[in-house]
Design an enzyme around this catalytic site. Structure first.
Site, PDB file in Angstrom:
ATOM      1  CB  SER A 147      86.109  38.486  41.503  1.00 45.13           C
ATOM      2  OG  SER A 147      85.780  37.130  41.681  1.00 45.13           O
ATOM      3  NE  ARG A 196      92.397  42.996  47.612  1.00 45.22           N
ATOM      4  CZ  ARG A 196      92.417  41.817  46.961  1.00 45.22           C
ATOM      5  NH1 ARG A 196      91.842  40.740  47.484  1.00 45.22           N
ATOM      6  NH2 ARG A 196      93.011  41.704  45.803  1.00 45.22           N
ATOM      7  CG  HIS A 207      87.047  40.449  45.886  1.00 42.40           C
ATOM      8  ND1 HIS A 207      87.839  39.793  46.817  1.00 42.40           N
ATOM      9  CD2 HIS A 207      86.908  39.589  44.853  1.00 42.40           C
ATOM     10  CE1 HIS A 207      88.160  38.600  46.338  1.00 42.40           C
ATOM     11  NE2 HIS A 207      87.607  38.448  45.155  1.00 42.40           N
TER      12      HIS A 207
END
Lengths: 212, 212
Positions: A16, A39, A42
């Protein structure tokens, strides 16, 4: 179908982040080193944050320093508290708090005719540890944090301001962006944000703190 | 600044839904009555869901019927469980569950080399109540739910499939959209979704169930 379901978590996460870094590189190569931004993407699959996520000078450094100094992380939702990685939190000997369900907060909100989110931030002035405040839901909480800072009653090491929504959300964030609060901040400009974004930013900072 | 911070929660929510209805009307007036979609947009400030959120026939009706029949709502994250409105849940005498932190789930995942999310769905086959499964994070969980349905081992009243991310997320959702699973579903097509979206859909269905 079997091949889809037998991935291991760490492999999934690594792949990812490769995809995120690649796609982010096409938007702005300078952002590819920003572990907090990556993040958040993500967590949301939303590359709008490449434009929206605003970091004040030393925001990441100040957050990491607090996390290495047994910080209290105060959030405005129990969802954010639930989303903070407990293994990392315990390794750093930090604490995650949310006062939203506290009886004294409820009665104060009732008495003042304000949101519990706002009243929960008033309670933060009693915290003695290095403090990180993260707001993923309620603009009223973020506005109250700004007021308490300006009144000299609160001096958080970092404010994460990522409430989401349509009423006073943009305005609450612009307070920080336009009227320098004098403390480090990470703000998601615009309407977007949320409890998952709030938790993702804290988790990213904790993972960085554990690397150092 | 005072005017910003003294709004009351119900006023904020009402005004937010007025704005959402207005902006949604410009995208597609037919969507303005969809309480689930509107609550997802309220939670994300992301109008992409006007295109992405796919409802199978009778998905909302089946979800509401389960919620009026003391359903178990099983999620793949404790964040979603934390985000489900407990007042509404208790009024409906439903239960929210998440098996992600259970010791037997961890050891099963370890033994099989799979995600805990997947192992937590295997545990769902023991639930006897009307079942709503809501996946806001792990595509491996959603894929496992699809497999268990196809094997005749699981017959949920509703599957909410809104995992977020970059690896197998799109594919896990396309399974439901392309290969009719034979159960009602709500799927967020594409990469987007998350625990807040998952909780928002459940909350919207509970509020509708309480109206009837």
């Amino acid at each position: 179908m079997k091949e889809l379901s037998y991935f291991k978590p760490k492999e999934i996460e690594n792949r990812s982040f490769e995809i995120i870094t690649q796609e982010l590189g096409r938007i702005n190569p300078n952002l590819c080193d920003n572990a907090v931004l990556k993040r958040v993407i993500h967590t949301t699959a939303d590359f709008d944050y490449a434009d929206n996520l605003i970091f004040s000078d030393n925001a990441i450094e100040s957050g990491i320093k607090a996390l290495k100094g047994k910080a209290v992380i105060l959030s405005d939702t129990n969802m954010t508290k639930a989303g903070i990685n407990k293994t990392a939190l315990n390794k750093l000997r930090c604490n995650a708090e949310c006062f939203m369900s506290d009886a004294d907060v409820a009665s104060r909100a009732e008495a003042e005719g304000c949101t519990r989110a706002k009243a929960s931030m008033d309670k933060a002035v009693s915290i003695k540890s290095p403090l990180i405040i993260t707001i993923g839901n309620a603009p009223t909480a973020l506005i109250r944090v700004f007021e308490l800072i300006k009144e000299g009653r609160l001096a958080p090491c970092l404010v994460v301001g990522v409430p989401v929504g349509f009423v006073n959300v943009v305005e609450s964030k612009e307070l920080f962006l336009n009227e320098n609060p004098g403390v480090p901040y990470i703000i998601a400009r615009g309407r977007k944000g949320g409890s998952t974004v709030s938790a993702a930013i804290i988790n990213a900072l904790m993972y960085e703190a554990l690397k150092i």
